[in-house]
Design a protein around this motif. Structure first.
Motif, short mmCIF file in Angstrom:
data_model
loop_
_atom_site.label_atom_id
_atom_site.label_comp_id
_atom_site.label_asym_id
_atom_site.label_seq_id
_atom_site.Cartn_x
_atom_site.Cartn_y
_atom_site.Cartn_z
N PRO A 7 0.83 -1.21 0.00
CA PRO A 7 0.00 0.00 0.00
C PRO A 7 0.86 1.26 0.00
O PRO A 7 0.39 2.35 -0.35
CB PRO A 7 -0.80 -0.11 1.31
N ASP A 66 -8.40 -12.98 -4.91
CA ASP A 66 -8.11 -12.72 -3.51
C ASP A 66 -6.82 -13.41 -3.09
O ASP A 66 -6.52 -14.52 -3.52
CB ASP A 66 -9.25 -13.23 -2.60
N ILE A 73 -5.58 -9.42 0.62
CA ILE A 73 -5.81 -8.54 -0.52
C ILE A 73 -7.02 -9.07 -1.29
O ILE A 73 -7.04 -10.24 -1.69
CB ILE A 73 -4.59 -8.51 -1.46
N SER A 74 -8.01 -8.24 -1.48
CA SER A 74 -9.20 -8.67 -2.22
C SER A 74 -8.97 -8.46 -3.72
O SER A 74 -8.09 -7.70 -4.14
CB SER A 74 -10.43 -7.88 -1.78
N ASP A 90 -8.94 -4.94 -4.69
CA ASP A 90 -7.79 -4.14 -4.24
C ASP A 90 -6.71 -4.02 -5.31
O ASP A 90 -5.98 -3.02 -5.36
CB ASP A 90 -7.17 -4.77 -2.98
N TRP A 91 -6.58 -5.05 -6.14
CA TRP A 91 -5.50 -5.06 -7.15
C TRP A 91 -5.64 -3.91 -8.14
O TRP A 91 -4.65 -3.51 -8.77
CB TRP A 91 -5.47 -6.39 -7.89
N LYS A 97 -6.12 -0.83 -7.49
CA LYS A 97 -5.47 0.40 -7.01
C LYS A 97 -4.10 0.18 -6.37
O LYS A 97 -3.39 1.14 -6.09
CB LYS A 97 -6.39 1.12 -6.02
N LEU A 98 -3.72 -1.07 -6.15
CA LEU A 98 -2.40 -1.35 -5.59
C LEU A 98 -1.33 -1.27 -6.69
O LEU A 98 -1.59 -1.56 -7.84
CB LEU A 98 -2.37 -2.74 -4.96
#
Length: 254
Positions: free
Chosen positions: A42, A76, A86-87, A90-91, A93-94
């Motif tokens: 993050p 996930d 990590i969902s 989430d990928w 924006k990571l």
């Protein structure tokens, strides 16, 4: 990988779709290889990549196409012992950091881009828990560097040019694994480690635009050679194998 029936020329520059099938031999990674490490955090503000110790931009369309496809297939990731969760969403924006190293000369004619992009796609797929097989991953790696699709497999590999406009059927398949022909040895002699003056991309583009022979090669010559090379590989027929490989290479200098 080293091509024995070569990929030379694209029918689609953006998707990297070739004008003919090709066959290659994947080199032993104990001798020549790319080593790639990938990380996500993050704290990372943008995607970054280092090649052989120097930072290189990831803004190019080829890198971005690979990253976009992989993020769309991410799943996930959860490791309770390390407190990692990590969902799939989430990928999006990571950001990732990529460190890659070639133990052989880069951009000198030894397929460093093929090895690098194959390693990058495979590593990121592991990190993002992408569940696709190597065939699907080969279509992603192809968009970074055409020959990279073949480097996802060991042994003898065929890149099928495909017919679909979206490139969905332009994938690599393994013809025989690395144990199939144990006594076949490839000797690499580096006569110069300097970066080649003409990149493969520009060389292919100029050939397609200016050569009256390249379309004849793709449509008439290569299909027959592909069949013959598959047979020579299957039968471990070195005289036929070497004759076909030399004929295909020499034709570019005719």
């Amino acid at each position: 990988n080293i091509a024995v029936i070569k990929y030379w020329g694209k029918r689609d520059e953006d998707l990297i779709l070739p004008i003919n099938d090709s066959i290659s031999v994947t080199l032993d990674p104990d001798h020549l290889c790319t080593t790639t490490s990938v990380a996500v955090s993050p704290a990372f503000t943008h995607d970054r990549m280092w090649l052989n110790g120097k930072e290189v931009p990831l803004s190019g369309v080829r890198y971005q196409n690979c990253l976009k496809e992989l993020r769309s297939l991410a799943n996930d990731v959860e490791e309770e012992e390390k407190g990692i969760k990590i969902s799939k969403k989430d990928w999006e924006k990571l950001h990732v950091h990529i460190v890659s190293y070639n133990n052989f000369p880069t951009a000198a004619g030894l397929a460093s881009s093929a090895a690098g992009l194959a390693c990058l796609v495979f590593s990121l797929a592991k990190l993002m828990n992408v569940k696709e097989d190597n065939s699907r991953l080969s279509a992603i790696a192809r968009q970074g560097s055409g020959s990279a699709c073949r480097s996802l497999y060991g042994g003898f590999v065929k890149w099928i040019m495909g017919k679909e406009e979206n490139g969905s059927d332009s994938i690599a398949v393994q013809l025989a694994d690395e144990k199939h022909w144990d006594d076949l040895v490839i000797i690499i002699v580096v006569v110069s480690s300097r970066q080649k003056e003409t990149s493969s991309t520009s060389g292919m583009r100029e050939t397609v635009e200016t050569s009256a022979l390249i379309q004849h090669r793709a449509k008439e010559v290569v299909p027959k050679r592909i069949i013959q090379m598959e047979e020579a590989t299957k039968n471990r027929d070195f005289p036929a194998f070497s004759r076909l490989a030399c004929a295909d290479s020499n034709q570019f200098h005719a």
